[in-house]
Design a protein around this motif. Structure first.
Motif, PDB file in Angstrom:
ATOM      1  N   ASP A  14       0.945  -1.087  -0.028  1.00  0.00           N
ATOM      2  CA  ASP A  14      -0.039   0.202  -0.084  1.00  0.00           C
ATOM      3  C   ASP A  14       0.940   1.317   0.035  1.00  0.00           C
ATOM      4  O   ASP A  14       0.635   2.275  -0.712  1.00  0.00           O
ATOM      5  CB  ASP A  14      -0.890  -0.035   1.215  1.00  0.00           C
ATOM      6  N   PRO A  28      -4.372   9.794  -2.165  1.00  0.00           N
ATOM      7  CA  PRO A  28      -4.590   8.748  -1.887  1.00  0.00           C
ATOM      8  C   PRO A  28      -4.936   8.328  -0.317  1.00  0.00           C
ATOM      9  O   PRO A  28      -4.237   8.764   0.326  1.00  0.00           O
ATOM     10  CB  PRO A  28      -3.868   7.690  -2.505  1.00  0.00           C
ATOM     11  N   GLU A  29      -5.994   7.552  -0.181  1.00  0.00           N
ATOM     12  CA  GLU A  29      -6.367   7.314   1.258  1.00  0.00           C
ATOM     13  C   GLU A  29      -5.335   5.944   1.608  1.00  0.00           C
ATOM     14  O   GLU A  29      -5.122   4.873   0.974  1.00  0.00           O
ATOM     15  CB  GLU A  29      -7.461   6.793   1.470  1.00  0.00           C
ATOM     16  N   HIS A  30      -4.546   5.969   2.796  1.00  0.00           N
ATOM     17  CA  HIS A  30      -3.863   4.736   3.169  1.00  0.00           C
ATOM     18  C   HIS A  30      -4.731   3.840   3.362  1.00  0.00           C
ATOM     19  O   HIS A  30      -5.808   3.782   3.912  1.00  0.00           O
ATOM     20  CB  HIS A  30      -3.016   5.292   4.400  1.00  0.00           C
ATOM     21  N   TRP A  32      -5.975   1.940   0.666  1.00  0.00           N
ATOM     22  CA  TRP A  32      -6.870   1.847  -0.356  1.00  0.00           C
ATOM     23  C   TRP A  32      -6.471   0.583  -0.921  1.00  0.00           C
ATOM     24  O   TRP A  32      -7.211  -0.280  -1.483  1.00  0.00           O
ATOM     25  CB  TRP A  32      -7.047   3.141  -1.234  1.00  0.00           C
ATOM     26  N   TRP A  33      -5.147   0.278  -1.244  1.00  0.00           N
ATOM     27  CA  TRP A  33      -4.673  -0.896  -2.105  1.00  0.00           C
ATOM     28  C   TRP A  33      -4.930  -2.338  -1.423  1.00  0.00           C
ATOM     29  O   TRP A  33      -5.502  -3.219  -1.989  1.00  0.00           O
ATOM     30  CB  TRP A  33      -3.243  -0.665  -2.571  1.00  0.00           C
ATOM     31  N   ARG A  35      -7.589  -2.692   0.265  1.00  0.00           N
ATOM     32  CA  ARG A  35      -9.027  -3.210   0.046  1.00  0.00           C
ATOM     33  C   ARG A  35      -9.140  -3.245  -1.319  1.00  0.00           C
ATOM     34  O   ARG A  35     -10.352  -4.428  -1.440  1.00  0.00           O
ATOM     35  CB  ARG A  35      -9.932  -1.637   0.502  1.00  0.00           C
ATOM     36  N   VAL A  36      -8.656  -2.841  -2.371  1.00  0.00           N
ATOM     37  CA  VAL A  36      -8.828  -3.090  -3.636  1.00  0.00           C
ATOM     38  C   VAL A  36      -8.402  -4.278  -4.195  1.00  0.00           C
ATOM     39  O   VAL A  36      -9.054  -5.037  -5.207  1.00  0.00           O
ATOM     40  CB  VAL A  36      -8.288  -1.792  -4.525  1.00  0.00           C
ATOM     41  N   ASP A  71      -6.785   3.105 -12.571  1.00  0.00           N
ATOM     42  CA  ASP A  71      -5.417   3.863 -12.173  1.00  0.00           C
ATOM     43  C   ASP A  71      -4.342   3.573 -12.652  1.00  0.00           C
ATOM     44  O   ASP A  71      -3.175   3.739 -12.114  1.00  0.00           O
ATOM     45  CB  ASP A  71      -5.401   3.150 -10.636  1.00  0.00           C
TER      46      ASP A  71
END
Length: 134
Positions: A14, A28-30, A32-33, A35-36, A71
């Motif tokens: 992340d 970006p919100e820390h 996010w990766w 979660r995605v 992205d």
């Protein structure tokens, strides 16, 4: 130019993706990766020798015919060297290998030449619903 190491579904943190996104003036919100990642068909990455992440593209899908390019980004000091085009090409091949028939992308108008001329996408009618306005 330095040799670029292209990877599919590499183990990315992340923090690496937050830093890459921040290099584009993104915010970006820390987390996010984290979660995605589990919802992706896969993702492509470009690395310098030594492993520094300089490019990324995510591919979401519907589990069948449709994949969605999300992205894509290349660190600003490595843009205009064909890295983004190669990441998109590899993402398209991976989606096709997974059985997808279509690869969708949306983008801001200033990126038309990249997607239509460099990557081979074609214009199509599409719709967009702004959910917070609904």
């Amino acid at each position: 130019m330095t040799d670029i190491d292209y990877r599919w579904r590499a183990d990315l943190s992340d923090g690496e993706l937050v830093e890459l996104t921040t290099s584009h003036d993104g915010n970006p919100e820390h987390g996010w990766w984290n979660r995605v990642r589990e919802h992706s068909l896969g993702w492509g990455s470009a690395h310098l020798p030594g492993g520094t992440l300089i490019g990324f593209v995510n591919v979401a899908w519907d589990g069948a015919d449709h994949a969605f390019l999300l992205d894509p980004k290349v660190r600003p000091d490595h843009q205009h060297l064909g890295i983004g085009t190669e990441l998109v090409r590899r993402a398209a091949r991976a989606a096709e290998n997974a059985g997808c028939t279509w690869l969708h992308v949306d983008f801001e108008p200033h990126l038309r030449a990249f997607y239509f001329e460099s990557c081979g996408f074609r214009p199509t009618d599409a719709g967009l619903l702004h959910l917070s306005a609904h």
